[in-house]
Design a protein around this motif. Sequence first.
Motif, PDB file in Angstrom:
ATOM      1  N   SER A  41       0.825  -1.211   0.000  1.00  0.00           N
ATOM      2  CA  SER A  41       0.000   0.000   0.000  1.00  0.00           C
ATOM      3  C   SER A  41       0.859   1.260   0.000  1.00  0.00           C
ATOM      4  N   GLU A  42       1.924   1.248   0.803  1.00  0.00           N
ATOM      5  CA  GLU A  42       2.805   2.414   0.884  1.00  0.00           C
ATOM      6  C   GLU A  42       3.571   2.597  -0.421  1.00  0.00           C
ATOM      7  N   PHE A  43       4.028   1.497  -0.984  1.00  0.00           N
ATOM      8  CA  PHE A  43       4.771   1.576  -2.246  1.00  0.00           C
ATOM      9  C   PHE A  43       3.886   2.137  -3.357  1.00  0.00           C
ATOM     10  N   ASN A  44       2.669   1.630  -3.458  1.00  0.00           N
ATOM     11  CA  ASN A  44       1.754   2.112  -4.497  1.00  0.00           C
ATOM     12  C   ASN A  44       1.430   3.587  -4.317  1.00  0.00           C
ATOM     13  N   SER A  45       1.322   4.002  -3.061  1.00  0.00           N
ATOM     14  CA  SER A  45       1.061   5.412  -2.777  1.00  0.00           C
ATOM     15  C   SER A  45       2.229   6.278  -3.242  1.00  0.00           C
ATOM     16  N   ILE A  46       3.445   5.797  -2.992  1.00  0.00           N
ATOM     17  CA  ILE A  46       4.642   6.539  -3.410  1.00  0.00           C
ATOM     18  C   ILE A  46       4.722   6.613  -4.933  1.00  0.00           C
ATOM     19  N   ILE A  47       4.419   5.503  -5.594  1.00  0.00           N
ATOM     20  CA  ILE A  47       4.448   5.482  -7.061  1.00  0.00           C
ATOM     21  C   ILE A  47       3.461   6.505  -7.628  1.00  0.00           C
ATOM     22  N   ASN A  48       2.295   6.591  -7.016  1.00  0.00           N
ATOM     23  CA  ASN A  48       1.297   7.570  -7.473  1.00  0.00           C
ATOM     24  C   ASN A  48       1.811   8.995  -7.312  1.00  0.00           C
ATOM     25  N   LYS A  49       2.508   9.245  -6.208  1.00  0.00           N
ATOM     26  CA  LYS A  49       3.054  10.585  -5.963  1.00  0.00           C
ATOM     27  C   LYS A  49       4.174  10.906  -6.950  1.00  0.00           C
ATOM     28  N   ILE A  50       4.987   9.885  -7.282  1.00  0.00           N
ATOM     29  CA  ILE A  50       6.075  10.091  -8.244  1.00  0.00           C
ATOM     30  C   ILE A  50       5.504  10.412  -9.626  1.00  0.00           C
ATOM     31  N   SER A  51       4.421   9.745  -9.977  1.00  0.00           N
ATOM     32  CA  SER A  51       3.823   9.917 -11.311  1.00  0.00           C
ATOM     33  C   SER A  51       2.952  11.162 -11.405  1.00  0.00           C
ATOM     34  N   GLU A  52       2.641  11.744 -10.272  1.00  0.00           N
ATOM     35  CA  GLU A  52       1.722  12.891 -10.235  1.00  0.00           C
ATOM     36  C   GLU A  52       2.254  14.060 -11.066  1.00  0.00           C
ATOM     37  N   GLY A  53       1.482  14.460 -12.048  1.00  0.00           N
ATOM     38  CA  GLY A  53       1.869  15.597 -12.881  1.00  0.00           C
ATOM     39  C   GLY A  53       2.686  15.223 -14.091  1.00  0.00           C
ATOM     40  N   ALA A  54       3.167  13.968 -14.134  1.00  0.00           N
ATOM     41  CA  ALA A  54       3.954  13.526 -15.294  1.00  0.00           C
ATOM     42  C   ALA A  54       3.025  13.301 -16.477  1.00  0.00           C
ATOM     43  N   LYS A  55       3.423  13.758 -17.643  1.00  0.00           N
ATOM     44  CA  LYS A  55       2.544  13.694 -18.809  1.00  0.00           C
ATOM     45  C   LYS A  55       2.533  12.312 -19.463  1.00  0.00           C
ATOM     46  N   SER A  56       3.686  11.652 -19.486  1.00  0.00           N
ATOM     47  CA  SER A  56       3.752  10.343 -20.147  1.00  0.00           C
ATOM     48  C   SER A  56       5.014   9.605 -19.708  1.00  0.00           C
ATOM     49  N   ASN A  57       5.215   8.452 -20.287  1.00  0.00           N
ATOM     50  CA  ASN A  57       6.420   7.646 -20.117  1.00  0.00           C
ATOM     51  C   ASN A  57       6.455   6.904 -18.777  1.00  0.00           C
ATOM     52  N   PHE A  58       6.435   7.627 -17.663  1.00  0.00           N
ATOM     53  CA  PHE A  58       6.492   7.031 -16.324  1.00  0.00           C
ATOM     54  C   PHE A  58       7.674   6.059 -16.185  1.00  0.00           C
ATOM     55  N   LEU A  59       8.830   6.470 -16.707  1.00  0.00           N
ATOM     56  CA  LEU A  59      10.011   5.608 -16.738  1.00  0.00           C
ATOM     57  C   LEU A  59      10.492   5.247 -15.334  1.00  0.00           C
ATOM     58  N   ILE A  60      10.565   6.226 -14.451  1.00  0.00           N
ATOM     59  CA  ILE A  60      11.053   5.965 -13.094  1.00  0.00           C
ATOM     60  C   ILE A  60      10.130   4.991 -12.371  1.00  0.00           C
ATOM     61  N   SER A  61       8.849   5.175 -12.519  1.00  0.00           N
ATOM     62  CA  SER A  61       7.877   4.282 -11.870  1.00  0.00           C
ATOM     63  C   SER A  61       8.049   2.851 -12.361  1.00  0.00           C
ATOM     64  N   GLN A  62       8.270   2.687 -13.659  1.00  0.00           N
ATOM     65  CA  GLN A  62       8.468   1.350 -14.227  1.00  0.00           C
ATOM     66  C   GLN A  62       9.736   0.699 -13.670  1.00  0.00           C
ATOM     67  N   ILE A  63      10.791   1.486 -13.575  1.00  0.00           N
ATOM     68  CA  ILE A  63      12.063   0.962 -13.077  1.00  0.00           C
ATOM     69  C   ILE A  63      11.940   0.546 -11.614  1.00  0.00           C
ATOM     70  N   LEU A  64      11.292   1.368 -10.806  1.00  0.00           N
ATOM     71  CA  LEU A  64      11.125   1.048  -9.388  1.00  0.00           C
ATOM     72  C   LEU A  64      10.298  -0.223  -9.202  1.00  0.00           C
ATOM     73  N   LYS A  65       9.269  -0.389 -10.013  1.00  0.00           N
ATOM     74  CA  LYS A  65       8.440  -1.598  -9.934  1.00  0.00           C
ATOM     75  C   LYS A  65       9.255  -2.833 -10.306  1.00  0.00           C
ATOM     76  N   ARG A  66      10.098  -2.671 -11.301  1.00  0.00           N
ATOM     77  CA  ARG A  66      10.921  -3.801 -11.739  1.00  0.00           C
ATOM     78  C   ARG A  66      11.957  -4.169 -10.674  1.00  0.00           C
ATOM     79  N   CYS A  67      12.563  -3.167 -10.083  1.00  0.00           N
ATOM     80  CA  CYS A  67      13.525  -3.407  -8.998  1.00  0.00           C
ATOM     81  C   CYS A  67      12.840  -4.115  -7.831  1.00  0.00           C
ATOM     82  N   ARG A  68      11.644  -3.688  -7.527  1.00  0.00           N
ATOM     83  CA  ARG A  68      10.886  -4.268  -6.412  1.00  0.00           C
ATOM     84  C   ARG A  68      10.622  -5.757  -6.643  1.00  0.00           C
ATOM     85  N   ILE A  69      10.259  -6.112  -7.854  1.00  0.00           N
ATOM     86  CA  ILE A  69       9.985  -7.519  -8.177  1.00  0.00           C
ATOM     87  C   ILE A  69      11.247  -8.367  -8.002  1.00  0.00           C
TER      88      ILE A  69
END
Length: 332
Positions: A41-69
């Motif tokens: 829940s905390e991780f997903n909340s952080i990802i939403n905050k990181i993506s907030e205002g970003a127009k496209s790509n969401f590269l950092i969010s994708q990388i963090l999710k991959r690292c987490r897995i």
Amino acid sequence: MVKTLDQKNLIKTTSTEYKNLMQILMTNNINILDLVKQEDSEFNSIINKISEGAKSNFLISQILKRCRIIILQEMNGQNLLSYLLYKIRNEVIKAQLSSNIQNLNALKTNNGALPFENLPLFMNPKSYNSELSNLIHAINDFNDRKDELFARKIKNETITNKKIFNDINNLVDIEKINIYINNFNKKLDYPTYKESELFIYKEKYVYMHIFLETTLQIMDELNKKSLEIPIDYNAFIIDSLNNNSSTLNIENESKRKILEMLFKNSRIALIYGPAGTGKTFLANVVSNIFDNFEKIYLSTSNSAIQNLKKKMQARTKHYLVQYLVIFVTKKW
């Protein structure tokens, strides 16, 4: 880090995602490894905050999710990735990179990164010495790798104290030493790892194979070099002592006996002992006896060598190719 994960696009420091990530890390006083290991829940909340205002790509969010897995599912590459996320330094990350090899799961790393992944508490990432304080935080199963910690201690003790054989009585968990050694040696399944095998000598000492083997190789090379001088070392010294005792200024009978025995069984002499016992004096006498030969002075530090050279009264013959090897040390 992006290249390590084989991402083609580069992260721009001017991007909204990047700015949001930096703000979150500073506000919460956490590092990226802490971030990816948060509860769902905390991780997903952080990802939403990181993506907030970003127009496209969401590269950092994708990388963090991959690292987490990779880390939470304990996939191959988790140890190296965890350490790099905890201790983000560009020069360390670049040293692990490979342009076309995927050695650790989906991580593009070179072969030099493999030892650390397999033995993170003993081996180092390529071209970097890992600090134990960082490993405690970065490696998930730190407490389950006591055999690696034991091997790390043996290696460090040998390097620091210049002693190949480590007294078992000075080590912790004496009753578990055999278990640690057996478990550690079993992990050394690559040929290049075998040099780090641990052994017990005379049930009293623990040593690492590479240090003993390297020392024996050095001694062998020194012995070969000493054979280039076509004389009987022992007879030469005794003859010099008998004919030049006043010139050599040897008043102490015990030191004379040491000199008479120095090369009795070997063409290599090891002069060792605590401060003030006459190591430099003996080295100087031997140097004077072999005055017409070039000398090599070996010790455990450059400062010791420089100090020794200052006190040597013997001349040095640079035009001769033969060598007299004198090893002077406080410990052996």
